[in-house]
Design a protein around this motif. Sequence first.
Motif, mmCIF file in Angstrom:
data_model
loop_
_atom_site.group_PDB
_atom_site.id
_atom_site.type_symbol
_atom_site.label_atom_id
_atom_site.label_comp_id
_atom_site.label_asym_id
_atom_site.label_seq_id
_atom_site.Cartn_x
_atom_site.Cartn_y
_atom_site.Cartn_z
ATOM 1 N N PHE A 76 45.036 46.199 43.842
ATOM 2 C CA PHE A 76 45.479 47.558 43.537
ATOM 3 C C PHE A 76 44.293 48.508 43.410
ATOM 4 O O PHE A 76 44.318 49.630 43.933
ATOM 5 N N ILE A 77 43.243 48.063 42.726
ATOM 6 C CA ILE A 77 42.064 48.914 42.538
ATOM 7 C C ILE A 77 41.382 49.170 43.866
ATOM 8 O O ILE A 77 41.003 50.307 44.190
ATOM 9 N N GLN A 78 41.219 48.127 44.657
ATOM 10 C CA GLN A 78 40.569 48.273 45.954
ATOM 11 C C GLN A 78 41.339 49.240 46.851
ATOM 12 O O GLN A 78 40.744 50.117 47.507
ATOM 13 N N GLN A 79 42.665 49.118 46.846
ATOM 14 C CA GLN A 79 43.500 49.991 47.675
ATOM 15 C C GLN A 79 43.455 51.435 47.187
ATOM 16 O O GLN A 79 43.413 52.375 47.987
ATOM 17 N N GLN A 80 43.443 51.621 45.863
ATOM 18 C CA GLN A 80 43.430 52.973 45.306
ATOM 19 C C GLN A 80 42.109 53.679 45.596
ATOM 20 O O GLN A 80 42.088 54.873 45.936
ATOM 21 N N VAL A 81 41.000 52.964 45.475
ATOM 22 C CA VAL A 81 39.689 53.535 45.760
ATOM 23 C C VAL A 81 39.581 53.917 47.238
ATOM 24 O O VAL A 81 39.055 54.983 47.583
ATOM 25 N N GLU A 82 40.104 53.054 48.097
ATOM 26 C CA GLU A 82 40.059 53.357 49.531
ATOM 27 C C GLU A 82 40.924 54.574 49.847
ATOM 28 O O GLU A 82 40.551 55.426 50.664
ATOM 29 N N LYS A 83 42.064 54.679 49.174
ATOM 30 C CA LYS A 83 42.958 55.817 49.384
ATOM 31 C C LYS A 83 42.330 57.118 48.893
ATOM 32 O O LYS A 83 42.399 58.148 49.557
ATOM 33 N N ASP A 84 41.701 57.069 47.717
ATOM 34 C CA ASP A 84 41.166 58.281 47.097
ATOM 35 C C ASP A 84 39.858 58.752 47.716
ATOM 36 O O ASP A 84 39.597 59.959 47.800
ATOM 37 N N PHE A 85 39.012 57.795 48.145
ATOM 38 C CA PHE A 85 37.667 58.171 48.593
ATOM 39 C C PHE A 85 37.329 57.724 50.013
ATOM 40 O O PHE A 85 36.293 58.107 50.538
ATOM 41 N N GLY A 86 38.171 56.884 50.602
ATOM 42 C CA GLY A 86 37.872 56.386 51.936
ATOM 43 C C GLY A 86 36.739 55.385 51.965
ATOM 44 O O GLY A 86 36.030 55.265 52.967
ATOM 45 N N ILE A 87 36.552 54.643 50.853
ATOM 46 C CA ILE A 87 35.492 53.637 50.789
ATOM 47 C C ILE A 87 36.069 52.313 50.288
ATOM 48 O O ILE A 87 37.169 52.262 49.738
ATOM 49 N N LYS A 88 35.313 51.248 50.499
ATOM 50 C CA LYS A 88 35.738 49.929 50.054
ATOM 51 C C LYS A 88 34.752 49.359 49.046
ATOM 52 O O LYS A 88 33.536 49.412 49.252
ATOM 53 N N ILE A 89 35.283 48.830 47.955
ATOM 54 C CA ILE A 89 34.446 48.069 47.023
ATOM 55 C C ILE A 89 34.144 46.739 47.687
ATOM 56 O O ILE A 89 35.055 46.041 48.143
ATOM 57 N N THR A 90 32.884 46.365 47.761
ATOM 58 C CA THR A 90 32.499 45.183 48.535
ATOM 59 C C THR A 90 32.107 43.981 47.678
ATOM 60 O O THR A 90 31.968 42.883 48.199
ATOM 61 N N HIS A 91 31.921 44.191 46.386
ATOM 62 C CA HIS A 91 31.485 43.095 45.522
ATOM 63 C C HIS A 91 32.585 42.791 44.515
ATOM 64 O O HIS A 91 33.241 43.681 43.990
ATOM 65 N N SER A 92 32.800 41.510 44.238
ATOM 66 C CA SER A 92 33.816 41.119 43.265
ATOM 67 C C SER A 92 33.554 41.779 41.919
ATOM 68 O O SER A 92 32.431 41.778 41.415
ATOM 69 N N THR A 93 34.599 42.342 41.349
ATOM 70 C CA THR A 93 34.490 43.056 40.076
ATOM 71 C C THR A 93 35.063 42.274 38.907
ATOM 72 O O THR A 93 34.773 42.570 37.757
ATOM 73 N N HIS A 94 35.918 41.287 39.192
ATOM 74 C CA HIS A 94 36.614 40.530 38.158
ATOM 75 C C HIS A 94 36.393 39.029 38.331
ATOM 76 O O HIS A 94 36.054 38.567 39.422
ATOM 77 N N SER A 95 36.622 38.311 37.257
ATOM 78 C CA SER A 95 36.560 36.846 37.300
ATOM 79 C C SER A 95 37.730 36.260 36.528
ATOM 80 O O SER A 95 38.212 36.849 35.556
#
Length: 276
Positions: A248-267
Amino acid sequence: MRILKWKLFLEELVGEKPISNYDKYIAAMGKTMGDKLFFVNKVDFDVIVDFGCADGSFLSKLASAKPGVKLIGYDLDDEMLSKAKSILGEDALLTSNWNDVVLELSKYESPLLNLSSVIHEVYSYSHSSVIKKFWEKQVFGGNFKWITIRDMIPSVNMHKNELLAFKDDVRKVKEITDPFYLESFEKKWGTIDDNYRTFVHFLLKYRYIDNWDREVNENYLPVSLETVKKKIPTSYQITHEEDFIVPFIQQQVEKDFGIKITHSTHSKLIIKNSNF
């Protein structure tokens, strides 16, 4: 604001900001509820303690997925406990007193402690001495056969990403983001321009404007995965480990800014106490 008083093993700092919009806060937590149940079919347990149970939504979902398990919710927020009681009724023990938890656990053989999106809050609102007691007494104090963790706990490698690899992403974020929220974030945590970890920290919290005064002051990334692992005593074993980016976070960031988070943020971790 919550009543700020001493609780066994865990106290809150006077500087904590209140939750200004409980409904939005709870709704935000609910977006990843299904993923928080990752451990249900991986371990056998007869009682669960949801540390920081909030409004009890997680325990309600777990009750449906794992009928017959005793539910215990621990939280310091009286308003949240009241909401949890309205959802769970008499089916759960809901308390702000850790002694109540310990007493109830003595009745069961396979207790599980669930730490879901709560470790960063413990670090944000507790003194260092209390954080030490949190790990040594509550988490690894010998009362739990299983410990499950799901939180924003990235590897230390996150900050080592090459600066040039995300400079364009930073530019896009700065062009779109309301300057007020970015400036208040950078005043607290530093610029997003020269540290990928700080950049991702902002991407994890920019959406929470309804509770911004609280969220901007929380340290979402207080510890690394490596630091958490060092706290695990030798009598405990990691039986499941997974690093990931919340879809959900990855999709929302891509929608809002047109970028992708590339590093794992959670464990996610499942830890077993070999003394049981």
